[in-house]
Design a protein around this motif. Sequence first.
Motif, PDB file in Angstrom:
ATOM      1  N   GLU A 108      -1.146  62.324  23.406  1.00 41.57           N
ATOM      2  CA  GLU A 108      -1.972  63.081  22.468  1.00 41.57           C
ATOM      3  C   GLU A 108      -3.408  62.556  22.469  1.00 41.57           C
ATOM      4  O   GLU A 108      -4.365  63.329  22.447  1.00 41.57           O
ATOM      5  CB  GLU A 108      -1.415  62.925  21.052  1.00 41.57           C
TER       6      GLU A 108
ATOM      7  N   SER B 193       0.155  77.730  34.564  1.00 40.01           N
ATOM      8  CA  SER B 193      -0.147  76.989  33.351  1.00 40.01           C
ATOM      9  C   SER B 193       1.060  77.025  32.417  1.00 40.01           C
ATOM     10  O   SER B 193       1.687  78.068  32.243  1.00 40.01           O
ATOM     11  CB  SER B 193      -1.365  77.630  32.682  1.00 40.01           C
ATOM     12  N   GLY B 194       1.393  75.890  31.853  1.00 37.92           N
ATOM     13  CA  GLY B 194       2.528  75.825  30.953  1.00 37.92           C
ATOM     14  C   GLY B 194       3.863  75.635  31.639  1.00 37.92           C
ATOM     15  O   GLY B 194       4.905  75.642  30.988  1.00 37.92           O
ATOM     16  N   SER B 195       3.825  75.426  32.961  1.00 38.37           N
ATOM     17  CA  SER B 195       5.091  75.291  33.677  1.00 38.37           C
ATOM     18  C   SER B 195       5.671  73.881  33.574  1.00 38.37           C
ATOM     19  O   SER B 195       6.780  73.626  34.042  1.00 38.37           O
ATOM     20  CB  SER B 195       4.899  75.676  35.153  1.00 38.37           C
ATOM     21  N   GLY B 196       4.920  72.964  32.996  1.00 37.53           N
ATOM     22  CA  GLY B 196       5.481  71.626  32.770  1.00 37.53           C
ATOM     23  C   GLY B 196       4.961  70.554  33.714  1.00 37.53           C
ATOM     24  O   GLY B 196       5.504  69.445  33.756  1.00 37.53           O
ATOM     25  N   LYS B 197       3.886  70.832  34.434  1.00 37.57           N
ATOM     26  CA  LYS B 197       3.367  69.862  35.415  1.00 37.57           C
ATOM     27  C   LYS B 197       2.903  68.568  34.731  1.00 37.57           C
ATOM     28  O   LYS B 197       3.281  67.470  35.140  1.00 37.57           O
ATOM     29  CB  LYS B 197       2.183  70.482  36.184  1.00 37.57           C
ATOM     30  N   SER B 198       2.079  68.755  33.716  1.00 39.64           N
ATOM     31  CA  SER B 198       1.564  67.557  33.028  1.00 39.64           C
ATOM     32  C   SER B 198       2.695  66.787  32.361  1.00 39.64           C
ATOM     33  O   SER B 198       2.708  65.547  32.365  1.00 39.64           O
ATOM     34  CB  SER B 198       0.523  67.953  31.987  1.00 39.64           C
ATOM     35  N   THR B 199       3.611  67.532  31.773  1.00 40.00           N
ATOM     36  CA  THR B 199       4.754  66.879  31.134  1.00 40.00           C
ATOM     37  C   THR B 199       5.500  66.017  32.143  1.00 40.00           C
ATOM     38  O   THR B 199       5.851  64.862  31.859  1.00 40.00           O
ATOM     39  CB  THR B 199       5.696  67.943  30.545  1.00 40.00           C
TER      40      THR B 199
ATOM     41  N   ALA C 146      10.196  71.887  27.838  1.00 40.80           N
ATOM     42  CA  ALA C 146       9.072  71.776  28.761  1.00 40.80           C
ATOM     43  C   ALA C 146       9.578  71.483  30.168  1.00 40.80           C
ATOM     44  O   ALA C 146       9.007  71.927  31.151  1.00 40.80           O
ATOM     45  CB  ALA C 146       8.110  70.676  28.311  1.00 40.80           C
TER      46      ALA C 146
ATOM     47  N   HIS D  73      -4.281  72.991  40.736  1.00 42.70           N
ATOM     48  CA  HIS D  73      -4.161  74.442  40.753  1.00 42.70           C
ATOM     49  C   HIS D  73      -4.648  75.026  42.067  1.00 42.70           C
ATOM     50  O   HIS D  73      -4.435  76.188  42.350  1.00 42.70           O
ATOM     51  CB  HIS D  73      -4.992  75.049  39.610  1.00 42.70           C
TER      52      HIS D  73
ATOM     53  N   TYR E 268      10.228  69.638  23.281  1.00 43.51           N
ATOM     54  CA  TYR E 268       9.352  69.329  22.149  1.00 43.51           C
ATOM     55  C   TYR E 268       9.918  69.998  20.916  1.00 43.51           C
ATOM     56  O   TYR E 268      10.372  71.134  20.975  1.00 43.51           O
ATOM     57  CB  TYR E 268       7.922  69.822  22.406  1.00 43.51           C
TER      58      TYR E 268
HETATM   59  N1  LIG Z   1       2.990  67.930  22.395  1.00 39.27           N
HETATM   60  C1  LIG Z   1       3.565  69.132  22.610  1.00 39.27           C
HETATM   61  N2  LIG Z   1       4.181  69.769  21.607  1.00 39.27           N
HETATM   62  C2  LIG Z   1       4.780  70.945  21.810  1.00 39.27           C
HETATM   63  N3  LIG Z   1       4.821  71.560  22.984  1.00 39.27           N
HETATM   64  C3  LIG Z   1       4.221  70.992  24.044  1.00 39.27           C
HETATM   65  C4  LIG Z   1       3.555  69.739  23.900  1.00 39.27           C
HETATM   66  N4  LIG Z   1       3.055  69.397  25.119  1.00 39.27           N
HETATM   67  C5  LIG Z   1       3.399  70.411  25.950  1.00 39.27           C
HETATM   68  N5  LIG Z   1       4.083  71.341  25.305  1.00 39.27           N
HETATM   69  C6  LIG Z   1       4.607  72.542  25.905  1.00 39.27           C
HETATM   70  O1  LIG Z   1       5.308  72.200  27.091  1.00 39.27           O
HETATM   71  C7  LIG Z   1       5.044  73.116  28.089  1.00 39.27           C
HETATM   72  C8  LIG Z   1       4.531  72.436  29.322  1.00 39.27           C
HETATM   73  O2  LIG Z   1       3.265  71.923  29.073  1.00 39.27           O
HETATM   74  P1  LIG Z   1       2.406  71.165  30.164  1.00 39.27           P
HETATM   75  O3  LIG Z   1       1.235  70.577  29.492  1.00 39.27           O
HETATM   76  O4  LIG Z   1       3.305  70.248  30.933  1.00 39.27           O
HETATM   77  O5  LIG Z   1       1.949  72.368  31.110  1.00 39.27           O
HETATM   78  P2  LIG Z   1       1.079  72.288  32.431  1.00 39.27           P
HETATM   79  O6  LIG Z   1       1.948  72.753  33.518  1.00 39.27           O
HETATM   80  O7  LIG Z   1       0.440  70.956  32.571  1.00 39.27           O
HETATM   81  O8  LIG Z   1      -0.046  73.361  32.118  1.00 39.27           O
HETATM   82  P3  LIG Z   1      -1.589  73.356  32.577  1.00 39.27           P
HETATM   83  O9  LIG Z   1      -1.594  73.732  33.996  1.00 39.27           O
HETATM   84  O10 LIG Z   1      -2.201  74.372  31.696  1.00 39.27           O
HETATM   85  O11 LIG Z   1      -2.097  71.995  32.319  1.00 39.27           O
HETATM   86  C9  LIG Z   1       4.058  74.128  27.532  1.00 39.27           C
HETATM   87  O12 LIG Z   1       4.777  75.271  27.147  1.00 39.27           O
HETATM   88  C10 LIG Z   1       3.476  73.461  26.329  1.00 39.27           C
HETATM   89  O13 LIG Z   1       3.213  74.386  25.301  1.00 39.27           O
END
Ligand SMILES: Nc1ncnc2c1ncn2[C@@H]1O[C@H](COP(=O)(O)OP(=O)(O)OP(=O)(O)O)[C@@H](O)[C@H]1O
Lengths: 221, 407
Positions: B402, A41-47, A21, A201, A12
């Motif tokens: 988003e 959290s923040g490990s990139g799962k959703s991404t 990410a 989780h 990003y």
């Molecule tokens: N639109 C964005 N712009 C900038 N950074 C982003 C964006 N979306 C995600 N990130 C960053 O990418 C990283 C991974 O985010 P992600 O949402 O995949 O985490 P996650 O594993 O799903 O977390 P959670 O368990 O809290 O949902 C995070 O550090 C987040 O800050």
Amino acid sequence: MLIRLENISKYYLMGDQKIPALNGIHLEIAQGDFVAIMGASGSGKSTLLNLLGCLDRPSEGCYRLDEQEVSQLNADALAALRNRKIGFVFQNFNLLARTSALENVELPLYYTPGFTAAERRRRAIELLTRLGLKDRFHHYPNQLSGGQQQRVAIARALVNRPPLILADEPTGNLDSRAGTEIMTLFRELNAEGITLVMVTHEPDIAAYARRTIHMRDGVIQ
Amino acid sequence: MNFWLILRLAIRSLSRNPGRSLLTALGIIIGIAAVIAVIAVGQGASSALRNQISSMGSNLLVIFPGSSQAGGFRGGAGTQQNLTQEDSEAIQRETHHLVALSPVVRGGAQSIFRENNWATSLQGVNPDYLRVRNWDLQEGDNFTEADIRSGTRVCLLGNTVAEQLSPGESLVGKSIRIRNMPFWVLGVLAPKGSTAWGQDQDDVIVLPWTTLRRTLQNSRFNNFSQIIISLDSLDNLDAVRAEISALLRQRHRIATGADDDFTITDMTEITQTITQVSTLMTLLLTVIASISLVVGGIGIMNIMLVSVTERTREIGLRLAVGARRRDLLLQFLVESMVLSGIGGLIGMGVGVGAALVVARTNNWPVLISTHSILIAFIFSAGVGIFFGFYPAWRAARLDPIESLRRE
Ligand SMILES: Nc1ncnc2c1ncn2[C@@H]1O[C@H](COP(=O)(O)OP(=O)(O)OP(=O)(O)O)[C@@H](O)[C@H]1O
Ligand SMILES: [Mg+2]
């Protein structure tokens, strides 16, 4: 292989800062698999899940879905792909407010060419009946419990008979009993040959999957 | 998705918030109602004016005697007594494109029938006068050339006069008194209504000009207040004017370069002026109506923008389940179109109603053209598309991830 990720990275851009990410992910998921993704959290799962769902394109790497390279497809082609091959289940259900359960389930079919109103209705009735919502057809989401709402959302994900279901924390907003119901449902669907990838989780939710992937800082461990 | 499906979905989505939809459409409702009413009223009014003018006779020429001149002093038009019976006969004889001609001698008198009396104006004319004015007899007969020659005491009553002297009972064949002299009523004229400037054309007694001159005015002169002529066609107006002008100048021995001692007027100038004024009015009111339409359109744009923001998650979801950007663009565009279209329809109803009321109270013909309805509808749909485009474009441009994350 239904899903084949090769060296997938996702950055990003925040100003001129590059926030990674995902960092060089390799992942293969076969037809009929049931995968749980866990990680801090923040490990990139959703991404990762969004990439799998063709909602986003990778910054680098190659993604083959059902033997088709998708990372270079244009927006309309990706939309068609999502419509036919992928069903989404969200933590917050994402049902349309003031819209009946039936109509919510029908929604994806509006974007599939060649469906008549009668066919849409028939499929929605069939699925809701199967998911135990036979007497909730005309209820609005705010007239349903969380578990029921999630089942409507799952019916919506299934309505176009996609080979792949993606679920981002599907039990995150549910109590444990409703969560267990949803997982039992997922097991059934998986037994019918549907591939499921689910972010969670909770270890006891992940336990319903055939295998679990752990992520940390954008890589699979 | 086909268009009908999108339309149905748009209507359903708008009906989830009926109060807001109606308020949003209010600007358009008012705008369209104004356009329809204004055009209808404008056209009704100008056609009413046109009717009044043509009731006077539209292809008319009127010749007045000139101003008298004595030692540098000039009287007003008609003060000279130089428009004579000989002039009239010469014009009748030598001018082309004439349909009918009549001299007019004006007068006024008290008329009496039994216990009723009424002050009115007198028009001394010849039998062709009714043809010139395109005026029918409601009952009875016209007088004849013989009456002119012998100055018979006969007359035709305008409708108002007949009504005033003898309400509900025919006067034809009876005798009335004008300046205390008995006159035989030959006929009653059909009602003609008021002129554009509100003068009652039916408040008149028409009689042979010789009778008026000799018997009532005790004059031996054969001069006229005016000569009134009707032409076969307005196209020949200029030619006839030139012909008459040349003839009268020759007869009155006016040197080249000197001024005319007569005036020729026609109705086209009045018609033109009235048409211009009513066109201007319509234009002005249309501009005002258009402004209110634009304001209504901005109202729609505003609410559609709010709606797009409110429904961000819906948009994200639709994208996730396979909607293309153009599907969303169309969805929101059709929504604003339906909004303004329905506003347009309601506005039409209101506008037609208002036009009917205004026309009824003013006694104008109701002119609601399909033309103006069509314009109004195209306009309202156009406003919807124009002002709906930006919000729809905003919706179609949203990022699915988003949008789904938005609370
Ligand atoms: N639109 C964005 N712009 C900038 N950074 C982003 C964006 N979306 C995600 N990130 C960053 O990418 C990283 C991974 O985010 P992600 O949402 O995949 O985490 P996650 O594993 O799903 O977390 P959670 O368990 O809290 O949902 C995070 O550090 C987040 O800050
Ligand atoms: Mg997440």
